[in-house]
Motif scaffolding. Sequence first.
Motif, short mmCIF file in Angstrom:
data_model
loop_
_atom_site.label_atom_id
_atom_site.label_comp_id
_atom_site.label_asym_id
_atom_site.label_seq_id
_atom_site.Cartn_x
_atom_site.Cartn_y
_atom_site.Cartn_z
N ALA A 212 0.82 -1.22 0.00
CA ALA A 212 0.00 0.00 0.00
C ALA A 212 0.85 1.26 0.00
O ALA A 212 0.31 2.37 0.05
N GLY A 213 2.19 1.10 -0.02
CA GLY A 213 3.08 2.24 -0.13
C GLY A 213 3.63 2.76 1.17
O GLY A 213 4.33 3.78 1.19
N LEU A 214 3.34 2.08 2.30
CA LEU A 214 3.84 2.51 3.60
C LEU A 214 5.21 1.90 3.87
O LEU A 214 5.59 0.87 3.30
N GLN A 215 5.93 2.51 4.80
CA GLN A 215 7.07 1.85 5.41
C GLN A 215 6.52 0.82 6.39
O GLN A 215 5.42 0.97 6.91
N ALA A 216 7.29 -0.23 6.67
CA ALA A 216 6.79 -1.27 7.56
C ALA A 216 7.90 -1.79 8.45
O ALA A 216 9.06 -1.87 8.06
#
Length: 249
Positions: A212-216
């Motif tokens: 979804a395009g987030l850092q994780a």
Amino acid sequence: MPQAVLLDISGVLYQDASPLPGSVPAVAALQAKGYPLRLVTNTSRLTSAEIYRQLTGMGYALQPEQIYSAPRAVRHYLLAHDLRPYCLIHRNLEEEFADLLELPAANAVVLGDAEERFDYAHLEHAFHLLLDGAPLLAMGDNRYFRSHGALHLDAGPFVRALEYAAGVQALVLGKPSAAFFAGALEELDVPAGEALMIGDDVESDVLGAQQAGLQACLVQTGKYRAGDESKSPGALLAKDLADAVRRFC
């Protein structure tokens, strides 16, 4: 450094009704630094109000609106699309869908972690609705969850069974759906690329967030199993929430 933080709940903040070591001060540290927060969960055995009650009882200083749950996302979708659901859900969750449970002529199937309701009669009824064209809306497709030291079946296997039987594809409105993460970030008014997701589930939390395009960040608590980090190239790795906050926030 991220501009907002999303936190999974079970396995990150607590395990078996007890806060994980260092997690309460870690959340307090995030708040003291001014991070906008959302606590995101696929839990479909508890209402958002009950989750809030439990977390504040453990010592977390939170606001009810900081909890963003899969049932909440599903309810929003039903109302937005004027759907009348057949809810195959846990008894504890009925309160959250009370005004929708008695609507006539169901034209959608909603599936969460229904526990003992995953029997032949309930699944058969859902199956026939799907054959008649009703969409299958899933609160999540997690394979399992951890409780009291053991792994237990979650909703995912039953989602797959209905998909296979009826020849349909579920719309997953909880993690790892990109729409779920987008809904949480929309409330925070923060772009995906500037947010950090911290979770213990490499598939739903970490891979879902990355896609979804987030850092994780994957924490080695909860349902984490040795080697999970190999499934999520590019993700951060931390011992627990306190370690993640100390190093990455």
